[in-house]
Design a protein around this motif. Structure first.
Motif, mmCIF file in Angstrom:
data_model
loop_
_atom_site.group_PDB
_atom_site.id
_atom_site.type_symbol
_atom_site.label_atom_id
_atom_site.label_comp_id
_atom_site.label_asym_id
_atom_site.label_seq_id
_atom_site.Cartn_x
_atom_site.Cartn_y
_atom_site.Cartn_z
ATOM 1 N N ALA A 17 55.198 43.588 32.665
ATOM 2 C CA ALA A 17 53.754 43.491 32.960
ATOM 3 C C ALA A 17 53.467 42.327 33.885
ATOM 4 N N ALA A 18 54.101 41.212 33.635
ATOM 5 C CA ALA A 18 53.880 40.035 34.488
ATOM 6 C C ALA A 18 54.362 40.296 35.905
ATOM 7 N N GLY A 19 55.466 41.035 36.055
ATOM 8 C CA GLY A 19 55.982 41.315 37.382
ATOM 9 C C GLY A 19 54.992 42.109 38.229
ATOM 10 N N TRP A 20 54.281 43.101 37.658
ATOM 11 C CA TRP A 20 53.298 43.880 38.411
ATOM 12 C C TRP A 20 52.082 43.046 38.764
ATOM 13 N N ARG A 21 51.837 41.997 37.993
ATOM 14 C CA ARG A 21 50.672 41.152 38.303
ATOM 15 C C ARG A 21 50.968 40.191 39.464
ATOM 16 N N GLY A 22 52.165 39.981 39.754
ATOM 17 C CA GLY A 22 52.508 39.065 40.864
ATOM 18 C C GLY A 22 54.018 38.910 40.958
ATOM 19 N N SER A 23 54.548 38.040 40.156
ATOM 20 C CA SER A 23 56.001 37.864 40.102
ATOM 21 C C SER A 23 56.344 37.297 38.736
ATOM 22 N N ALA A 24 57.588 37.506 38.320
ATOM 23 C CA ALA A 24 58.013 37.027 37.006
ATOM 24 C C ALA A 24 59.507 36.780 37.016
ATOM 25 N N LYS A 25 59.924 35.868 36.184
ATOM 26 C CA LYS A 25 61.335 35.532 36.021
ATOM 27 C C LYS A 25 61.647 35.423 34.545
ATOM 28 N N GLY A 26 62.831 35.839 34.163
ATOM 29 C CA GLY A 26 63.214 35.742 32.771
ATOM 30 C C GLY A 26 64.649 36.163 32.568
ATOM 31 N N GLU A 27 65.036 36.282 31.327
ATOM 32 C CA GLU A 27 66.412 36.622 30.987
ATOM 33 C C GLU A 27 66.382 37.713 29.925
ATOM 34 N N GLY A 73 55.447 53.193 51.724
ATOM 35 C CA GLY A 73 54.083 53.558 51.360
ATOM 36 C C GLY A 73 53.857 53.677 49.883
ATOM 37 N N THR A 74 54.858 53.299 49.063
ATOM 38 C CA THR A 74 54.706 53.416 47.612
ATOM 39 C C THR A 74 54.873 52.048 46.989
ATOM 40 N N ALA A 75 54.014 51.705 45.997
ATOM 41 C CA ALA A 75 54.126 50.421 45.289
ATOM 42 C C ALA A 75 55.292 50.500 44.323
ATOM 43 N N VAL A 76 56.208 49.576 44.483
ATOM 44 C CA VAL A 76 57.381 49.484 43.598
ATOM 45 C C VAL A 76 57.530 48.047 43.124
ATOM 46 N N LEU A 77 58.319 47.894 42.058
ATOM 47 C CA LEU A 77 58.625 46.561 41.527
ATOM 48 C C LEU A 77 60.106 46.280 41.831
ATOM 49 N N ALA A 78 60.325 45.351 42.764
ATOM 50 C CA ALA A 78 61.689 44.990 43.139
ATOM 51 C C ALA A 78 62.233 43.979 42.131
ATOM 52 N N VAL A 79 63.409 44.285 41.609
ATOM 53 C CA VAL A 79 64.016 43.407 40.592
ATOM 54 C C VAL A 79 65.413 43.014 41.070
ATOM 55 N N ILE A 80 65.670 41.719 41.084
ATOM 56 C CA ILE A 80 67.014 41.187 41.370
ATOM 57 C C ILE A 80 67.592 40.689 40.053
ATOM 58 N N PRO A 106 73.608 38.904 28.857
ATOM 59 C CA PRO A 106 72.343 38.434 29.422
ATOM 60 C C PRO A 106 72.383 38.414 30.944
ATOM 61 N N LEU A 107 71.269 38.861 31.548
ATOM 62 C CA LEU A 107 71.091 38.789 32.994
ATOM 63 C C LEU A 107 69.778 38.074 33.281
ATOM 64 N N ALA A 108 69.782 37.340 34.383
ATOM 65 C CA ALA A 108 68.545 36.685 34.826
ATOM 66 C C ALA A 108 67.809 37.643 35.755
ATOM 67 N N LEU A 109 66.526 37.898 35.500
ATOM 68 C CA LEU A 109 65.714 38.835 36.270
ATOM 69 C C LEU A 109 64.681 38.079 37.089
ATOM 70 N N SER A 110 64.493 38.571 38.334
ATOM 71 C CA SER A 110 63.427 38.050 39.182
ATOM 72 C C SER A 110 62.675 39.258 39.744
ATOM 73 N N MET A 111 61.380 39.399 39.431
ATOM 74 C CA MET A 111 60.603 40.585 39.766
ATOM 75 C C MET A 111 59.497 40.247 40.751
ATOM 76 N N THR A 112 59.348 41.153 41.741
ATOM 77 C CA THR A 112 58.293 40.985 42.737
ATOM 78 C C THR A 112 57.776 42.372 43.128
ATOM 79 N N PRO A 113 56.456 42.616 43.105
ATOM 80 C CA PRO A 113 55.908 43.909 43.534
ATOM 81 C C PRO A 113 55.986 44.038 45.052
ATOM 82 N N LEU A 114 56.429 45.213 45.558
ATOM 83 C CA LEU A 114 56.535 45.480 46.986
ATOM 84 C C LEU A 114 55.932 46.863 47.288
ATOM 85 N N GLU A 115 55.730 47.091 48.559
ATOM 86 C CA GLU A 115 55.336 48.427 48.996
ATOM 87 C C GLU A 115 56.481 48.984 49.809
ATOM 88 N N PHE A 116 57.083 50.014 49.322
ATOM 89 C CA PHE A 116 58.280 50.576 49.944
ATOM 90 C C PHE A 116 57.994 52.024 50.342
#
Length: 572
Positions: A121-131, A155-162, A143-153
Motif C-alpha cells: 500500500a505504501a509503495g502505491w502511495r509514493g515509494s516504500a522500502k522494507g524487508e 501507458g499503464t500504472a505499475v509498481l516497480a519493485v527491486i 529475507p529480501l530487501a524491497l524497494s518499491m516505486t510506482p511507474l507508468e509503463f
C-alpha cells in the motif's frame, strides 16, 4: 606453513580506493533503480557508450534489467506479476513463465504477510522500502530487501519493485568494514610514521645540541652506542693526540694510544659497565701528541629512553696526571713516614729499655756508695768527722748521692709517662682536685706566707686522665709558690674556662718571672732558670709531654720581677 606477507601501507591504500570505487558505482546504480530516478541509462558497448531512454528503448531497458544482479518485478494493482527478470526466477528456483501472471503475495512467507500488505500500500502511495521473507524451492524462506516505486509503463500504472539479496548487502557491509579497517590501519601507520619522524627529528636535534655542548667542554668528550662502539670524539681529543679531526675513529687506534699496561684492565672494566649499565669510572694513561703518556680519568654515564633502555653512552677524559704524581709522592712520603715511625718506635723501646736498665743498674752502685759513705762516717772518730776539711766533703758526697738518686727517679718517671699517656679519661671535679693538691702543698704555702685563689666556676669539670691532670696542677702550683720574690708573699690564682675548641687552665703568679728569650729551653728535660731554688728541671717537661700526648699544649707569658702566667690547653 609460512604466513602470507603483510601488505604495505601503499598496497592497502590502493586496494582501499579500488573497493571504494566499486562500492560507490554499485550503490549509485542500485539507488537510482530503486528510487526510479533513472530516466536514461548509458550502456558501454563495443562501439562505445549508447544512451537508452525508458520510453524510447524498451527492449534495451529490458536487456539491462535482465543483466542486473538484483531481482526486478512489475506489479499491477492487485499484486499480479506483470514482469520478472531471470535473476529473481533463478534466486527463487522457479521458472520465469511460472512467475509472470502469478500473485507476488503468494511468494511471501506467512510471517511476512502483514508487513507485505503495508509495504504494498505504501509503495502505491509514493515509494516504500522494507524487508520480506520469500519462499524458494531450494531453501527455507529467505529475507529480501524491497524497494518499491510506482511507474507508468506503456501507458499503464505499475509498481516497480527491486529485490536485493541481504547476502549481497552483507557483502557490501563486509567491504565497508574492510575499508574502514584499512582506513584505520592506514591512519595508524600514518600516525606511527609521523611519530617516528618526530622522534627521529627530536633525537637528531638532541644529538646536535649534545655535540654543541660537548664541543664547548674543556675536557675530552666522547659518545658510544649501546654496544660500546665509539660514535663521536670532540676536538679536544684530536688536539691532545695531535691529529686532524675525522668523523670516524677506529677502536684499534684508541687502543694503540692507551698505555700497554692499562689496555686490558680498562677494557675489562668497560665490558663490565656495558653489561651492568652502571656509571663508568676508570683511570688509564693515554699518549699525547708529544709521545708522553699522561694519566686520564675516564667517566661515562648511560643515556636512556622513556622505556629505560640505554640509547647512548656519554663520557669524558680528564687529565689527572699532576694529581696522580702528587698521590704517588704522598704515598711515598707516607711510606717513608711509616718507616720513620717504625724506627722511632724501636728507638723509644730501646730508650725505655736503656733508661730502665740504666736506672736499675745504677741504683745498686749508688746504694753501695751511700752505704760505704755511711760506714765511713761510722768508722771515723768524731773529732775527724767533724773536722773542717772532712765534714764539708762528707756532706758534698751525700748531696751528690741524693741528687744522683733523684735523677734516676726522674728518669723512671719519664719512662712511666711515656707508657701511661693513654690512660682512660674521666670527668674530674676541678675544685676537688685542686683542693687535694693544695693540701699536699700546704707546708710550702705556709712557709712562704702564700695565698691561693681558685676560680673554676666557668668550667668546673674536665674530661681527662685524673693522675695526669693532678701532675699538671701539682707542678704548675708548686712552681708558682717556689719561685717567689724573696720578701714578697706569693699570690697565686688558678682559673679555668672554655675557649673555642680548647679548655684553658691558667695559673698566674707574682713571682720571679722568666726571661722568655730562652723559652724554647723552658720545657726541656733537666732545664732550670733559677738555680737558687731546689728543683730537678723535670716538672715542666712532664707537663708539656702530658698535654701534647693528649692533643693539647702549654703556653707561657712572663715578665722578670713581675710574675708568670702558665696556660694548659686541653682539647674539648
Amino acid at each position: 606453513m609460512s604466513k602470507p606477507p603483510v601488505p604495505s601501507a601503499a598496497d592497502l591504500a590502493r586496494e582501499n580506493e579500488e573497493l571504494r570505487f566499486q562500492l560507490q558505482e554499485a550503490e549509485e546504480l542500485i539507488t537510482a533503480i530503486r528510487t526510479g530516478a533513472v530516466d536514461a541509462l548509458a550502456v558501454q558497448g563495443p562501439d562505445g557508450p549508447r544512451i537508452f531512454t525508458l520510453e524510447g528503448a524498451d527492449q534495451s531497458y529490458r536487456t539491462l534489467i535482465e543483466q542486473m544482479n538484483e531481482g526486478a518485478v512489475l506489479l499491477s494493482h492487485d499484486a499480479t506479476i506483470l514482469y520478472a527478470n531471470a535473476y529473481l526466477a533463478n534466486w527463487l528456483a522457479q521458472p520465469l513463465e511460472a512467475l509472470i501472471g502469478s500473485s507476488f503475495a503468494a511468494l511471501v512467507a506467512p510471517e511476512g504477510q502483514e508487513r507485505w500488505a503495508g509495504l504494498f500500500a505504501a509503495g502505491w502511495r509514493g515509494s516504500a522500502k522494507g524487508e520480506l521473507p520469500l519462499h524458494t524451492r531450494a531453501a527455507p524462506a529467505r529475507p529480501l530487501a524491497l524497494s518499491m516505486t510506482p511507474l507508468e509503463f506503456n501507458g499503464t500504472a505499475v509498481l516497480a519493485v527491486i529485490l536485493t539479496d541481504q547476502a549481497a548487502q552483507r557483502e557490501i557491509q563486509v567491504i565497508q568494514a574492510r575499508i574502514s579497517a584499512q582506513d584505520a590501519l592506514i591512519e595508524h601507520k600514518d600516525a606511527q610514521l609521523l611519530r617516528q619522524q618526530a622522534e627521529r627529528q627530536a633525537v637528531e636535534h638532541a644529538a646536535a645540541e649534545a655535540r654543541r655542548l660537548l664541543e664547548g667542554l674543556p675536557h675530552i668528550a666522547w659518545t658510544a652506542n649501546p654496544a660500546g662502539h665509539n660514535t663521536y670524539l670532540n676536538r679536544r681529543w684530536f688536539d691532545y693526540i695531535g691529529e686532524a679531526p675525522t668523523p670516524e675513529f677506529s677502536p684499534e687506534r684508541i687502543y694503540q694510544l692507551v698505555h700497554p699496561d692499562d689496555v686490558e684492565p680498562a677494557m675489562r672494566r668497560w665490558e663490565q659497565i656495558l653489561a651492568s649499565g652502571e656509571p663508568l669510572e676508570v683511570e688509564c694513561r693515554i699518549r699525547n701528541a708529544a709521545g708522553h703518556y699522561r694519566w686520564m680519568l675516564g667517566r661515562a654515564l648511560p643515556s636512556r629512553n622513556e622505556q629505560g633502555d640505554i640509547v647512548e653512552w656519554i663520557g669524558t677524559y680528564t687529565d689527572i696526571h699532576e694529581h696522580k704524581l702528587a698521590q704517588q709522592r704522598i704515598a711515598q712520603a707516607q711510606q717513608q713516614l711509616q718507616e720513620n715511625n717504625a724506627r722511632l718506635l724501636r728507638a723509644n723501646v730501646d730508650l725505655d729499655n736503656f733508661i730502665y736498665t740504666a736506672s736499675h743498674d745504677l741504683k745498686a752502685p749508688i746504694n753501695n756508695i751511700e752505704g760505704l759513705l755511711h760506714a765511713l762516717q761510722g768508722e771515723l772518730p768524731p773529732a775527724i768527722g767533724q773536722h773542717e776539711p772532712v765534714e764539708p766533703l762528707l756532706l758534698m758526697m751525700q748531696d751528690s748521692i741524693d741528687r744522683f738518686k733523684r735523677t734516676i727517679e726522674h728518669l723512671t718517671e719519664v719512662t712511666k709517662l711515656q707508657k701511661e699517656y693513654a690512660a682512660p679519661a674521666v670527668v674530674i671535679d676541678l675544685a676537688a682536685l685542686i683542693d687535694d693538691v693544695a693540701r699536699d702543698l700546704d707546708p710550702l704555702v705556709r712557709a712562704v706566707d702564700g695565698e691561693l685563689t681558685v676560680d673554676v666556676e666557668d668550667h668546673p669539670h674536665l674530661l681527662f686522665a685524673e693522675k695526669n691532670l693532678r701532675s699538671i696542677v701539682y707542678n704548675l702550683l708548686s712552681n708558682a709558690f717556689k719561685y717567689h720574690v724573696p720578701g714578697r708573699p706569693p699570690r697565686v690564682r688558678i682559673s679555668c674556662h672554655g675557649e673555642g675548641r680548647h679548655i684553658r687552665l691558667t695559673v698566674q703568679d707574682n713571682g720571679l718571672g722568666l726571661n722568655l728569650a730562652g723559652s724554647q729551653k723552658l720545657f726541656s728535660m733537666f732545664q732550670r732558670f733559677h738555680d737558687h731554688v731546689e728543683g730537678s728541671g723535670i716538672g715542666l717537661y712532664m707537663v708539656k709531654k702530658i698535654l701534647e700526648n693528649a692533643g693539647g699544649s702549654i703556653e707561657v707569658h712572663s715578665e722578670v720581677g713581675v710574675g708568670s702566667v702558665f696556660s694548659a690547653l686541653f682539647p674539648r
